[in-house]
Design an enzyme around this catalytic site. Structure first.
Site, short mmCIF file in Angstrom:
data_model
loop_
_atom_site.label_atom_id
_atom_site.label_comp_id
_atom_site.label_asym_id
_atom_site.label_seq_id
_atom_site.Cartn_x
_atom_site.Cartn_y
_atom_site.Cartn_z
N ARG A 42 0.82 -1.22 0.00
CA ARG A 42 0.00 0.00 0.00
C ARG A 42 0.85 1.26 0.00
O ARG A 42 0.45 2.28 -0.58
CB ARG A 42 -0.95 -0.03 1.20
CG ARG A 42 -2.05 -1.04 0.98
CD ARG A 42 -2.89 -1.31 2.19
NE ARG A 42 -4.10 -2.03 1.78
CZ ARG A 42 -4.93 -2.63 2.61
NH1 ARG A 42 -4.71 -2.60 3.90
NH2 ARG A 42 -5.99 -3.24 2.15
N LYS A 203 -18.01 -15.78 0.56
CA LYS A 203 -18.98 -14.83 1.15
C LYS A 203 -20.18 -14.69 0.23
O LYS A 203 -20.37 -13.65 -0.42
CB LYS A 203 -18.31 -13.48 1.35
CG LYS A 203 -17.29 -13.48 2.48
CD LYS A 203 -16.75 -12.07 2.68
CE LYS A 203 -15.24 -12.05 2.65
NZ LYS A 203 -14.69 -10.78 2.20
N GLY A 361 -9.51 -9.74 -1.57
CA GLY A 361 -8.32 -10.18 -0.83
C GLY A 361 -7.88 -11.57 -1.23
O GLY A 361 -6.71 -11.79 -1.58
N GLY A 384 -13.39 -4.11 -0.06
CA GLY A 384 -14.76 -3.61 0.09
C GLY A 384 -15.14 -2.63 -1.00
O GLY A 384 -16.23 -2.70 -1.57
P1 ADP Z 1 -12.43 -12.60 -1.89
O1 ADP Z 1 -11.63 -12.32 -0.63
O2 ADP Z 1 -11.55 -12.68 -3.10
O3 ADP Z 1 -13.58 -11.67 -2.07
P2 ADP Z 1 -13.97 -14.66 -0.54
O4 ADP Z 1 -13.49 -14.14 0.76
O5 ADP Z 1 -15.41 -14.48 -0.88
O6 ADP Z 1 -13.06 -14.09 -1.76
O7 ADP Z 1 -13.72 -16.24 -0.64
C1 ADP Z 1 -12.45 -16.85 -0.58
C2 ADP Z 1 -12.52 -18.17 0.13
O8 ADP Z 1 -13.47 -19.04 -0.46
C3 ADP Z 1 -11.21 -18.91 0.07
O9 ADP Z 1 -10.69 -18.99 1.41
C4 ADP Z 1 -11.57 -20.30 -0.46
O10 ADP Z 1 -10.93 -21.35 0.22
C5 ADP Z 1 -13.05 -20.34 -0.22
N1 ADP Z 1 -13.75 -21.30 -1.10
C6 ADP Z 1 -13.83 -21.26 -2.44
N2 ADP Z 1 -14.53 -22.31 -2.91
C7 ADP Z 1 -14.90 -23.05 -1.85
C8 ADP Z 1 -15.66 -24.26 -1.69
N3 ADP Z 1 -16.16 -24.92 -2.73
N4 ADP Z 1 -15.84 -24.71 -0.43
C9 ADP Z 1 -15.33 -24.03 0.62
N5 ADP Z 1 -14.63 -22.90 0.54
C10 ADP Z 1 -14.41 -22.40 -0.68
MG MG Z 2 -11.96 -12.83 1.41
#
Ligand code: ADP
Ligand code: MG
Length: 403
Positions: A42, A203, A361, A384
């Protein structure tokens, strides 16, 4: 000319900057361990703006928040802790000022010479920051001549130093904010078609608003990760013990209807990688059709056939927006689909046939894991703010910089 003011406008508006005081909002919310900064990405992002202003002779006062101190001073979250890391990156001396407004800051401004740089204290030590209190904003503005916002990652919040200040002083987007806005506009503002969006991750409920917005903008919506399980379950597929939000079935139907009406093709996996326990290379690992998941199995990745079909979809597209990994990529071999699709997107971007933008992230971590983050057209590190932008929301910190 861009739709928001940026540093190129400074000369016309303010003339010579020598000795003028720049209040510069940056992102110094750096990851720390045992009092040491573990990642200075950053700071490096803010460096071009800081050095450009300093080299034009401005006195540069950096404003930033650190953690969530909830409006009270505490020594563990003082920005004095990041001064060393900022000096290391900039290669210049940086003063620390333990206030954001008032006489102490005025005295510091008197001591600083043209081109000097100071970090003010954690803005969130003052309750007025998160309340966007005009009184706090006025007190901060009183020590500055102009305001620069270089913190896209905080632009989805209307706080005193991300939004309020922009109404009190001549206000400009910094270079990293400008790069982010231009890249995002290229991807969804007026993208080259066809456009694909990949949405995965864990999420699910917090990303459904993103999907509602995307179906009206993109030609292909590729759903993976935990998100895909929720969609499959809503369609009546038995997803066993998979991560899944069953109560969202009605919302999923709405999204699929909206996609249908908008002519957006939704891609759900038809083969998946499953296991009975969540561990690296488990004995129970197998690949199966989505209709063959057993009651005691979890879907942990998109299967090889679906992955190949998705790569073919990307090959027909000119623009890609990506948030959320396709599987549980931190654990092998559930990184396979994410890595394969990331490498396809990277190769297409290198060839010049795809504009690729990714954010989130874990998504950025997954692209780094695949070794292709540098090949994407743009990587947004603003979690976010990136998601709110994908939802089609106006970001208050950006709106305040518009011409
Ligand atoms: P970002 O931070 O890029 O917005 P998220 O926080 O929504 O992404 O999701 C990331 C997490 O989702 C990772 O830790 C990954 O392990 C988990 N994940 C992805 N697919 C699956 C799945 N089929 N079952 C459980 N966890 C999953
Ligand atoms: Mg995340």
């Amino acid at each position: 000319m861009s739709s928001f003011r940026n540093l190129d406008d400074l000369g016309d508006d303010l003339g010579d900057l020598t000795g003028k005081v720049a209040l510069v909002r940056v992102d110094l919310n750096l990851p720390m361990q045992d009092g040491a900064v573990t990642d200075d990405t950053r700071v490096r992002a803010a460096m071009p703006t800081i050095l450009e202003l300093a080299d034009k002779g401005a006195k540069v006062l950096l404003l930033a928040h650190f953690g969530r101190p909830k409006g009270a001073r505490n020594s563990e979250q003082s920005l004095s802790m990041v001064v060393g890391a900022v000096q290391d990156v900039l290669g210049r001396e940086v003063m620390f000022v333990p206030e954001v407004a008032g006489e102490i800051v005025a005295q510091a401004v008197g001591i600083l010479g043209p081109g000097d740089i100071a970090i003010l204290e954690n803005t969130r030590f003052w309750p007025g920051e998160e309340k966007n209190d005009p009184e706090l904003a006025r007190a901060i503005a009183a020590n500055g001549d102009f305001y620069v916002n270089d913190a896209f990652s905080a632009a989805h919040r209307a706080h005193a130093t991300t939004e309020g200040l922009a109404h009190l002083l001549p206000a400009y987007a910094g270079r990293s904010m400008q790069a982010e806005l231009e890249a995002l506009d290229k991807a969804l503002g007026k993208p080259e078609r066809p456009v694909a969006a990949v949405v995965g991750g864990a999420k699910v409920s917090s990303k459904l608003d993103v999907l509602k917005h995307l179906v009206s903008l993109v030609d292909h919506l590729i759903i993976g990760g935990g998100m895909a399980n929720t969609f499959l379950a809503a369609r009546g597929v038995d997803v066993g013990k998979s991560l899944c939000e069953y109560d969202l079935a009605a919302t999923v139907e709405q999204i699929l209807d909206a996609a249908d009406k908008a002519g957006c093709t939704v891609h759900l996996p038809y083969d998946v990688v499953v296991a009975k326990e969540f561990a690296a290379n488990p004995a129970s690992l197998r690949i199966c059709n989505v209709h063959e998941v057993a009651a005691d199995e979890m879907i942990l990745d998109v299967g090889p056939q679906a992955t190949e079909a998705l790569a073919d979809v990307l090959k027909t597209c000119r623009t890609l927006v990506w948030n959320g990994p396709m599987g549980a990529f931190e654990t092998e071999p559930f990184d396979t689909a994410t890595v394969a699709l990331a490498r396809t997107a990277a190769a297409l971007t290198r060839e010049g046939s795809l504009v690729s933008v990714a954010g989130g992230g874990d998504t950025v971590a997954a692209l780094n894991h695949a070794g292709v983050a540098g090949d994407f057209s743009y990587i947004s590190t603003a979690g976010g703010a990136f998601l709110e932008w994908m939802e089609g929301r106006e970001l208050p910190g950006v709106v305040a910089l518009q011409r």
